[in-house]
Design a protein around this motif. Structure first.
Motif, short mmCIF file in Angstrom:
data_model
loop_
_atom_site.label_atom_id
_atom_site.label_comp_id
_atom_site.label_asym_id
_atom_site.label_seq_id
_atom_site.Cartn_x
_atom_site.Cartn_y
_atom_site.Cartn_z
N GLU A 31 0.71 -1.26 0.15
CA GLU A 31 0.10 -0.01 0.08
C GLU A 31 0.76 1.32 -0.14
O GLU A 31 0.45 2.22 -0.87
CB GLU A 31 -0.90 0.08 1.23
CG GLU A 31 -1.90 1.39 1.42
CD GLU A 31 -2.82 1.25 2.42
OE1 GLU A 31 -3.43 2.30 2.67
OE2 GLU A 31 -2.80 0.15 3.18
N VAL A 32 1.83 1.08 0.86
CA VAL A 32 2.85 2.25 0.71
C VAL A 32 3.52 2.77 -0.63
O VAL A 32 3.62 3.88 -0.96
CB VAL A 32 3.93 2.18 2.05
CG1 VAL A 32 5.11 3.31 1.85
CG2 VAL A 32 3.41 2.34 3.27
N LEU A 33 3.87 1.45 -1.17
CA LEU A 33 4.68 1.54 -2.54
C LEU A 33 3.70 2.17 -3.41
O LEU A 33 3.95 3.22 -4.26
CB LEU A 33 5.23 0.43 -3.06
CG LEU A 33 6.44 -0.28 -2.10
CD1 LEU A 33 6.71 -1.62 -2.69
CD2 LEU A 33 7.44 0.69 -2.46
N ASN A 34 2.22 1.77 -3.39
CA ASN A 34 1.45 2.35 -4.37
C ASN A 34 1.03 3.73 -4.20
O ASN A 34 0.85 4.45 -5.36
CB ASN A 34 -0.10 1.42 -4.12
CG ASN A 34 0.37 -0.01 -5.09
OD1 ASN A 34 0.78 -0.23 -5.70
ND2 ASN A 34 -0.56 -1.10 -4.40
N ARG A 35 1.07 4.17 -2.61
CA ARG A 35 0.72 5.59 -2.60
C ARG A 35 2.09 6.40 -3.19
O ARG A 35 1.85 7.45 -3.64
CB ARG A 35 0.75 5.70 -1.27
CG ARG A 35 -0.57 5.17 -0.50
CD ARG A 35 -1.84 5.77 -1.08
NE ARG A 35 -1.83 7.17 -0.53
CZ ARG A 35 -2.94 8.00 -0.96
NH1 ARG A 35 -3.93 7.41 -1.79
NH2 ARG A 35 -2.97 9.28 -0.57
N VAL A 36 3.42 5.78 -3.12
CA VAL A 36 4.50 6.53 -3.61
C VAL A 36 4.32 6.74 -5.16
O VAL A 36 4.55 7.80 -5.67
CB VAL A 36 5.76 5.73 -2.93
CG1 VAL A 36 6.95 6.75 -3.73
CG2 VAL A 36 5.70 6.05 -1.66
N VAL A 37 3.84 5.70 -5.93
CA VAL A 37 3.84 5.93 -7.14
C VAL A 37 2.60 6.73 -7.53
O VAL A 37 2.62 7.45 -8.34
CB VAL A 37 3.48 4.30 -7.66
CG1 VAL A 37 2.87 4.40 -9.19
CG2 VAL A 37 4.68 3.45 -7.59
N LEU A 199 9.05 -0.07 -8.61
CA LEU A 199 8.05 0.17 -7.52
C LEU A 199 6.90 -0.54 -7.72
O LEU A 199 6.43 -1.34 -6.68
CB LEU A 199 7.91 1.42 -7.01
CG LEU A 199 9.20 2.42 -6.57
CD1 LEU A 199 8.73 3.75 -6.30
CD2 LEU A 199 9.57 1.77 -5.26
N VAL A 200 6.11 -0.26 -8.93
CA VAL A 200 5.05 -1.15 -9.25
C VAL A 200 5.02 -2.52 -9.29
O VAL A 200 4.23 -3.44 -8.64
CB VAL A 200 4.62 -0.61 -10.59
CG1 VAL A 200 3.28 -1.64 -11.06
CG2 VAL A 200 3.95 0.85 -10.52
#
Length: 304
Positions: A31-37, A199-200
């Motif tokens: 979830e954190v990685l998706n928010r960064v993207v 990241l994705v």
């Protein structure tokens, strides 16, 4: 597809799955990685690629294609759901996961890997004017209808759209961003946008679910077939009808061939609509697309 990009996609996907298997990262890592993207990489990609777009009437077709494919989805899924005796919640999930593709998180990096970075601008048009608005309208309406909730109002839809950071980046790119910004700005944006692919794919590997819902094999097979094969097959003549050629045509069809949108499946799961089926459509769709997307790219290269 460039071998290095394909190798990076497979490596990060495998790494994410290994991390998830052994609990290396916290449960909220995906979830954190998706928010960064969403908040950083996607806006950077929009700012890099959109200012170089030259207006072409065929761009209207690029934005219209996902809407026409959503209409085709409804026309195909409803009779198939009756014929194959899908449950009501299964019908809702197949509608969502076929009509809404992952045109940004997976679409941008895959289009860049398959067609080159210059083609990402076409993916942005497809995503921002098509898929994103469809999620905020068609997607929420399907959820409301099948989950028994109140359909979203125009004000709620508009509010959701205005809170989407890449949309603000798109507005800036179309109005104020120069086609050739200073080198230090351009290099910085490209570096940030380039982080999107690893990241994705790491986030996808962390969150992918491959539990086979054995009592839901028919809707699973139907959804995968429609999403990965039928939708791009419909997008190809649509592209010709709108006068698309070359890279624009290839990007349009490949976006239509992207696997199901993770957000659409997440909405269905949150609403209690066939959660195992939604997760399986996303998980198996992503893995199968690693074969079907290069196959479509090869075919389109032969037709171009």
């Amino acid at each position: 597809m460039a071998f290095d990009a394909f190798a990076l996609i497979l490596a990060m996907l495998a790494l994410g799955m290994l991390f998830a298997r052994f609990g290396v990262l916290p449960g909220s890592a995906a979830e954190v990685l998706n928010r960064v993207v969403l908040l950083v990489c996607l806006p950077a990609a929009v700012l890099v690629h959109v200012p170089s777009l030259q207006f072409d009437p065929a761009l209207i077709g690029l934005a219209a294609t996902p809407w026409l494919l959503a209409a085709a989805t409804v026309l195909l899924v409803w009779p198939l759901a009756r014929l194959l005796r899908f449950r009501r919640d299964e019908t809702a999930v197949v509608l969502l996961c076929v009509a809404l593709c992952n045109s940004s998180f997976i679409g941008y990096p895959m289009i860049g890997a398959l067609l080159g970075q210059d083609a990402v601008a076409y993916a942005v048009v497809y995503d921002q004017f098509g898929t994103f608005v469809l999620l905020s309208t068609f997607g929420l309406t399907v959820i409301a209808r099948y989950a028994g909730d109140t359909p979203p109002s125009a004000r709620q839809i508009l509010g959701r759209m205005l809170r989407f950071p890449p949309l603000w980046a798109l507005a800036f790119a179309l109005t104020l961003m120069p086609a050739r910004p200073p080198v230090w700005i351009d290099d910085g944006l490209r570096t940030v946008a380039g982080a999107m692919l690893p990241l994705v794919m790491l986030a996808v590997g962390l969150s992918i679910r491959l539990r086979m819902p054995r009592d839901e094999l028919r809707p699973l097979a139907t959804g995968l077939l429609l999403k990965l094969l039928v939708m791009p097959a419909i997008a190809l003549p649509l592209s010709w009808a709108f006068g698309m050629t070359g890279t624009m045509l290839q990007a349009n069809v490949l976006e239509a061939a992207m696997p199901s949108m993770i957000t659409a499946a997440a909405l269905a799961i949150a609403a209690g609509l066939a959660p195992r089926l939604a997760a399986a459509l996303v998980g198996y769709g992503i893995l199968l697309s690693l074969a079907t997307l290069p196959a479509w790219a090869w075919l389109l290269g032969r037709l171009a």
